[in-house]
Design an enzyme around this catalytic site. Structure first.
Site, PDB file in Angstrom:
ATOM      1  N   LYS A  79      12.538  11.051  -3.251  1.00  9.97           N
ATOM      2  CA  LYS A  79      11.282  10.674  -3.909  1.00  9.97           C
ATOM      3  C   LYS A  79      10.279  11.818  -3.830  1.00  9.97           C
ATOM      4  CE  LYS A  79       7.858   6.882  -3.852  1.00  9.97           C
ATOM      5  NZ  LYS A  79       7.454   5.629  -3.179  1.00  9.97           N
ATOM      6  N   SER A 154       6.766   1.747  -6.166  1.00 11.65           N
ATOM      7  CA  SER A 154       6.541   3.059  -6.732  1.00 11.65           C
ATOM      8  C   SER A 154       7.790   3.953  -6.740  1.00 11.65           C
ATOM      9  CB  SER A 154       5.436   3.774  -5.958  1.00 11.65           C
ATOM     10  OG  SER A 154       5.803   3.926  -4.598  1.00 11.65           O
ATOM     11  N   SER A 178       7.537  -0.674  -2.085  1.00  5.22           N
ATOM     12  CA  SER A 178       7.969   0.334  -3.058  1.00  5.22           C
ATOM     13  C   SER A 178       9.425   0.750  -2.985  1.00  5.22           C
ATOM     14  CB  SER A 178       7.109   1.587  -2.938  1.00  5.22           C
ATOM     15  OG  SER A 178       5.923   1.394  -3.629  1.00  5.22           O
TER      16      SER A 178
HETATM   17  N1  GLN Z   1       2.832  -1.771  -4.958  1.00  8.99           N
HETATM   18  C1  GLN Z   1       2.158  -1.501  -3.736  1.00  8.99           C
HETATM   19  C2  GLN Z   1       0.932  -0.652  -4.004  1.00  8.99           C
HETATM   20  O1  GLN Z   1       0.691  -0.382  -5.119  1.00  8.99           O
HETATM   21  C3  GLN Z   1       3.075  -0.856  -2.751  1.00  8.99           C
HETATM   22  C4  GLN Z   1       3.276   0.593  -2.974  1.00  8.99           C
HETATM   23  C5  GLN Z   1       4.210   1.214  -1.966  1.00  8.99           C
HETATM   24  O2  GLN Z   1       4.919   0.526  -1.237  1.00  8.99           O
HETATM   25  N2  GLN Z   1       4.152   2.522  -1.870  1.00  8.99           N
HETATM   26  O3  GLN Z   1       0.232  -0.279  -3.145  1.00  8.99           O
END
Ligand code: GLN
Length: 493
Positions: A79, A154, A178
């Site tokens: 990532k 994400s 994410s």
């Molecule tokens: N969807 C969550 C956010 O927008 C989690 C993001 C993540 O786990 N990096 O913060």
């Protein structure tokens, strides 16, 4: 296009010389370069030359009869928010577009040390803030099951790349879901390790008390294998636990000592798409058929997770992102502002950060401001305690909690313009981060929705540092179902 080999299968084939690492790599590079795969936008950067050199080095070691690691020659995606010396570590952001990390994150370095070939950097929401990968400054990633649909986020690039067979495994990061949610949306396996199980050194910080790096793979065995490689203490990260790392793969199979107690909370059945509820009921029956005991659990604070998370995560993010000032890191506004330092900060940050990141910074500084600290931040910390207490009580009655990973399947790109609607989709994932426990998302079948076949995911959660029980339960489920074997047909849009 065909893919779908496993990490374990490929590492074995390379180690026993039936496949050469360089050939395996070329096959994957070819898949990545095919038009239908390019259209998915899974990778922000592919390190073909460096990967070729790494694969050659593995073959040479094997030719010379030398030892190689458990991931010998296996191409792995990383990532874009996990620092490596390869290419740039852009974090899905214009701000860090040209940032060359002078060091490699511990998790990525451990992959390299185990023989993996880092093939490229996968697309993600800017600074990992989002649930759809639409907030990447480098364009959205598409879901390989349905072009025009989000892969989740994400870590959407990692999930889509693994689902499409472009690499057999990838690293993601999970601050509030994410890894697990994109794994569910793309029909693969994704593990959020317990807080402190994996070093955060070199992971670009979002919410430091919530962030974890974890594996995204096609099978539970592969997830166990990757986790075993990346987990364990690290002198570079003082929050990384000193707990010994069990041999997750060796402990995966075999009958349980006692019937597994699988807890299902009432709160996990509310407001879901009917296909999600059907997958949950099927999963309950699968566990029951293995002799597991299904236990009703009450998690009265479960619904407070979103409000709690969306105070704590932005608060920590606003502090972590203060370092991007146009002076030390990343982008400086052009033409260079000449109206003083504040002007430089403001213009660089306004240019470099996208709207979602700016929203998080504003939210975070607001909840931490002197007048509102007690009303929001301190209250969120109290709610965090209560959510942890819920889990502690639950895990006295069950060994593993079973529920959906997300209340819906993947949705069309652009469908969730309202930030709150996007945030609410994280309802089932944020609490594991809030409490620091571990969670895994597993493929749970396909649903026919609006003319598409879209993957469903179920989530298992276990107490902190009980990844063994979680992975064993996951393997049990996987062995009874064939859901993970399905692969999307890739064709250009
Ligand atoms: N969807 C969550 C956010 O927008 C989690 C993001 C993540 O786990 N990096 O913060």
């Amino acid at each position: 296009m065909n893919g779908g080999g496993t990490i374990q299968g490929l590492a074995d084939a390379i180690t026993n010389r039936s496949v050469r690492a360089v050939d395996a790599l070329e096959q994957h590079l070819e898949r990545i370069g095919a038009p239908a795969a390019m259209d998915l936008n899974c990778f922000r950067q592919v390190h073909a030359q460096e990967a070729r050199a790494a694969a050659r080095a593995i073959d040479e070691r094997l030719d010379a009869g030398q030892q190689v690691g458990p991931l010998a020659g296996v191409p792995i995606g990383v990532k874009d928010n996990i620092a490596t010396r390869l290419g740039s570590t852009a974090c899905g952001s214009r701000f860090l577009e040209n940032y060359q990390s002078p060091f490699t994150a511990t998790a990525a370095q451990r992959l390299i040390d185990a023989g993996a070939v880092l093939i490229g950097r996968t697309n993600c929401d800017e600074f990992a803030m989002g649930s759809s990968t639409e907030h990447s400054a480098f364009g959205p990633t598409h879901n390989p099951w349905a072009h025009g649909y989000v892969p989740g986020g994400s870590s959407g690039g990692s999930a889509a790349a693994v689902a499409a067979g472009l690499c057999p495994g990838a690293l993601g990061s999970d601050t509030g879901g994410s890894i697990r949610q994109p794994a569910a949306f793309c029909g693969i396996v994704g593990v959020k390790p317990s807080y402190g199980r994996v070093s955060r050194y070199g992971l670009v910080a979002f919410g430091s008390s919530l962030d974890q790096i974890g594996p995204m793979t096609r099978t539970v065995t592969d997830a166990a294998l990757l986790l075993g490689v990346i987990a364990g203490p690290d002198p570079h990260d003082s929050t990384c636990a000193h707990e010994p790392v069990p041999d997750y793969v060796a402990l995966l199979d075999g009958p349980p000592d006692q019937p597994l107690r699988v807890g299902v909370a009432n709160q996990y059945r509310q407001g879901n798409h009917p296909a999600v509820n059907a997958a949950l009921e099927e999963a309950i029956e699968v566990f029951r058929s293995t002799g597991a005991r299904i236990v009703d659990i009450d998690l009265p604070r479960a619904d407070d997770g979103i409000a709690t998370y969306y105070v704590i995560a932005p608060a920590e993010a606003s502090s972590n992102l203060a370092r991007y000032d146009g002076v030390r890191f990343g982008r400086r506004a052009t033409p260079e502002p000449n109206d003083g330092l504040l002007d430089l900060y403001e213009k660089s940050r306004a240019e470099g950060f996208g709207p979602e990141v700016q929203r998080r910074i504003m939210l975070g500084t607001y909840v931490l401001s002197a007048g509102y600290y007690d009303a929001y931040y301190r209250t969120a910390l109290k709610a965090r305690r209560l959510i942890r207490d819920d889990y502690d009580r639950a895990f006295q009655e069950c060994d593993v909690l079973l529920g959906p990973t997300a209340p819906t399947t993947a949705f069309p790109l652009g469908d969730r313009q309202d930030p709150l609607a996007m945030y609410l989709g994280d309802i089932y994932t944020v609490n594991a981060n809030i409490a620091g426990i571990c969670g895994i998302s597993l493929p749970a079948g396909l649903a026919d929705i609006d003319g598409h076949r879209l993957p469903l995911g179920i989530q298992l959660q276990c107490p902190a540092f009980d990844e063994v029980t979680m992975l064993r339960a996951a393997r049990l489920f996987e062995a009874q179902t064939d859901h993970g074997a399905a692969m999307p047909e890739l064709c250009a849009p």
